[in-house]
Scaffold this motif. Sequence first.
Motif, short mmCIF file in Angstrom:
data_model
loop_
_atom_site.label_atom_id
_atom_site.label_comp_id
_atom_site.label_asym_id
_atom_site.label_seq_id
_atom_site.Cartn_x
_atom_site.Cartn_y
_atom_site.Cartn_z
N ARG A 128 0.52 -1.34 0.08
CA ARG A 128 0.25 0.15 -0.26
C ARG A 128 0.84 1.12 -0.13
O ARG A 128 0.43 2.60 -0.11
CB ARG A 128 -0.98 0.15 1.44
CG ARG A 128 -2.05 -0.96 1.07
CD ARG A 128 -3.11 -1.08 2.31
NE ARG A 128 -2.41 -0.56 3.93
CZ ARG A 128 -2.35 -1.75 4.47
NH1 ARG A 128 -2.37 -3.23 4.07
NH2 ARG A 128 -2.19 -1.42 5.72
N ILE A 129 1.69 0.81 -0.15
CA ILE A 129 3.51 2.44 0.20
C ILE A 129 3.78 2.56 -1.63
O ILE A 129 4.60 1.83 -1.87
CB ILE A 129 3.89 1.82 1.62
CG1 ILE A 129 3.41 1.79 2.55
CG2 ILE A 129 5.81 3.57 1.51
CD1 ILE A 129 4.36 1.52 3.84
N SER A 130 3.62 3.62 -1.88
CA SER A 130 4.33 4.54 -2.59
C SER A 130 5.69 5.30 -2.50
O SER A 130 5.32 6.18 -1.97
CB SER A 130 3.34 4.57 -3.53
OG SER A 130 3.06 5.58 -3.05
N ASN A 197 3.50 7.93 -0.33
CA ASN A 197 1.83 8.01 -0.12
C ASN A 197 1.37 6.44 0.26
O ASN A 197 2.00 5.10 -0.01
CB ASN A 197 1.51 8.05 -1.72
CG ASN A 197 1.81 9.22 -2.16
OD1 ASN A 197 1.91 10.46 -1.07
ND2 ASN A 197 1.98 9.57 -2.62
N VAL A 198 0.12 6.30 1.44
CA VAL A 198 -0.08 5.09 1.26
C VAL A 198 -1.28 5.38 1.61
O VAL A 198 -2.19 5.73 1.95
CB VAL A 198 0.92 5.32 3.75
CG1 VAL A 198 -0.17 3.69 3.69
CG2 VAL A 198 1.82 5.55 4.15
N LYS A 199 -1.60 3.99 0.78
CA LYS A 199 -3.01 4.28 0.95
C LYS A 199 -3.24 3.42 1.81
O LYS A 199 -3.43 2.13 1.90
CB LYS A 199 -3.62 2.94 -0.51
CG LYS A 199 -4.64 2.94 -0.95
CD LYS A 199 -5.17 3.06 -2.38
CE LYS A 199 -6.71 2.89 -2.98
NZ LYS A 199 -7.41 4.14 -2.81
N LEU A 200 -4.53 3.70 2.65
CA LEU A 200 -4.98 3.22 4.03
C LEU A 200 -6.86 2.56 3.86
O LEU A 200 -6.70 1.50 4.69
CB LEU A 200 -5.00 4.15 5.34
CG LEU A 200 -4.19 4.91 5.42
CD1 LEU A 200 -3.94 6.05 6.56
CD2 LEU A 200 -3.08 4.33 5.55
N ALA A 206 -2.87 9.11 2.98
CA ALA A 206 -1.98 9.73 3.40
C ALA A 206 -0.60 10.28 2.89
O ALA A 206 -0.24 8.78 2.17
CB ALA A 206 -1.97 9.07 5.09
N GLY A 207 0.00 11.22 3.07
CA GLY A 207 1.46 11.02 2.41
C GLY A 207 1.89 12.10 3.51
O GLY A 207 1.12 13.15 4.25
N ARG A 242 -5.75 12.30 3.11
CA ARG A 242 -6.54 12.51 1.32
C ARG A 242 -8.45 12.03 2.13
O ARG A 242 -7.65 10.80 1.69
CB ARG A 242 -6.71 12.38 0.28
CG ARG A 242 -7.20 13.18 -0.13
CD ARG A 242 -6.87 13.04 -2.03
NE ARG A 242 -5.72 14.35 -1.64
CZ ARG A 242 -4.39 14.94 -2.44
NH1 ARG A 242 -3.90 13.14 -2.77
NH2 ARG A 242 -4.17 15.28 -2.61
N TRP A 243 -9.16 12.30 2.05
CA TRP A 243 -10.17 11.06 1.24
C TRP A 243 -11.09 11.83 0.25
O TRP A 243 -11.44 12.82 0.33
CB TRP A 243 -11.89 11.58 2.59
CG TRP A 243 -13.09 10.85 2.64
CD1 TRP A 243 -13.04 9.77 2.59
CD2 TRP A 243 -14.47 11.34 3.16
NE1 TRP A 243 -14.36 9.30 2.32
CE2 TRP A 243 -15.09 10.45 2.71
CE3 TRP A 243 -15.28 13.05 2.10
CZ2 TRP A 243 -16.48 10.63 2.39
CZ3 TRP A 243 -15.82 13.43 2.28
CH2 TRP A 243 -16.73 12.03 2.29
N GLN A 244 -10.97 10.88 -0.29
CA GLN A 244 -11.56 10.37 -1.68
C GLN A 244 -12.63 9.35 -1.86
O GLN A 244 -12.78 8.42 -1.92
CB GLN A 244 -10.25 10.78 -3.01
CG GLN A 244 -11.01 10.47 -4.40
CD GLN A 244 -9.60 11.18 -5.03
OE1 GLN A 244 -8.35 10.50 -4.61
NE2 GLN A 244 -10.36 10.85 -6.49
N PRO A 245 -14.32 10.10 -1.65
CA PRO A 245 -15.12 8.27 -1.43
C PRO A 245 -15.73 8.45 -2.99
O PRO A 245 -15.99 7.62 -3.41
CB PRO A 245 -16.21 9.82 -1.18
CG PRO A 245 -15.57 11.35 -1.33
CD PRO A 245 -14.24 11.21 -1.06
#
Length: 577
Positions: A128-130, A197-200, A206-207, A242-245
Amino acid sequence: MHKKALCLVVGVLLAGPAVTAFAQDAAPSTNATINLIHLMVKKGLLTQGEADGLLKQANDEAMQAQKAAVAAPTAVPADGAQPGDVRAVYVPQNVRNEIREQVKQEVIAQAKSEHWAEPNAIPDWLDRISWYGDVHVRDESWLYSRNNANDFIDYAALNRNGPFDINTSTANVYPPLLNSTQNRTNMLRLQAHIGMNVKLGDTITAGVRIGSGGDNNPVSTTQTLGGGLIKKDIWLDQAWIRWQPNKDLSVTAGRMPDPFMVTDLIYSTELNFDGVAGHGELPFSDDLTAFATLGAFPIQYTGGTTGNEAPAEASSNSKYSDNRWMSAAQFGFKWKFADEASWKMALAYYYFDRMRGQLSAPCYLYTGINYCSTDDTAPDYMQWGNTVFLLRDIVPSTSSPTNYAQPQFVGLSYNYHIADLTNKIDFKVGETPIEIQAEYERNLAYHARDAFDRYPDGLGVPVNNYQGSATSGENGPYKSGPVGWLVRGIIGTPQPMALNEWNIALGYKYLQPDAMLDGLTDQNFHLGGTNAKGFILTADYGIAPRTWLSARYYGAKQVYGPPFTIDVVQFEISTKF
């Protein structure tokens, strides 16, 4: 034994092609089993010790078979085969596939149990980490005109190191001055960033990014090398959630990259924003999309009165405790009006609340206090260009009413409510990309007389942005303005990321003294601030994947006031990863 049997099964499945391959390397035995065992040793499926055991077993079994054949009477095979004939047993393809799958599953199971390989050895969270980053190494020169004036007061340094006693007869020192005459050539400078950047989850990202920098200014991460080879500083450059619904809507909070569509006219390209921003897009068709960005960003927290007032005065001055925020709204559209052409336009309003400094209540410094009521309305960070005034209303000393210390800070004379229109048009001529940028902005809160009419008795009058005067020691007329604009053309790939990609850009920038907060502008053009105009010429060329060379020239001079011309020349190698 289990491992040996497993290897034998694998060997049987591979026997046909394997024996052929082995025969090309060495003279085969007449016994196929022996040949197969040798091949498995060669391929690393068996150790030599295991192979020796199997060979001995095979030889023993072969000798027993020979003895049995000699002792047994010769019988005629039922199928009429004669001695020397070779039988070929047919195994159906579906049976072979089934055997192969069974062997595969047994091998995987044994590998897991004996830890030959762990398919799940890497934790899920690593996926999940880039990571990303960049490094820029630059040779930079600052070249000043010989015709520049040499008495520009550095009000940013005055505030930073202040308060500064402006009465030279008591302080015995002149205020800090800007360098306007001495060139700085061939400075080796560095910029570096690394972030992740981490996709949680499906909707949360989060970055975090850290960066270089010689100090904690908001507009540049450039670090000058040298200085006795000391280690260089690292700063927290970004940290956001960041919240991206869905793909068309997002909300970001923290310290984030600039969320607005801009050029480098009013904001530095390295400026990050502290606060909360929401972005949404509304597609009307495949070719036309509207977008909007809203945000609220704290600029400065003021602490209110500082204690040198009576309670009644402190109550009346409670307005000074207002915090300073920027509220912003930008609306625009993206229109693809041809196969290789698009137009982006955005109209923005940046409302900087209560940036204007406040004149203090009468301040009795001669009693021994070292603060006045509105000291904290001085800007936290500034460069140069904005109109400023002296914040402190200092009461003369009773012991020396005509010659007393006057330690001062400066504050901004105006508020800043910025209307901004930005346009970008992209198209191609043949296979060559071209981009045209145009931006116009105006400070709607600017009214020139406000700087002179706020306070009685000449208090609060600007101390800068006067024209030069023919009479020594006197100022000419006051000059400022609220307008800024930029035009730029870029030919080639805007960001070269491959070998032989290139671009050339030519632009012109014009920024009057109070068109924008000088503390947020680009540090390369006129070395930062406002009250500057001039040309910008840049070129980039890709020398390897994600690596390119750059050459830049910023030729800028003052819009108003005494002559102040600065040419900035940069040669840089950059890489991104």
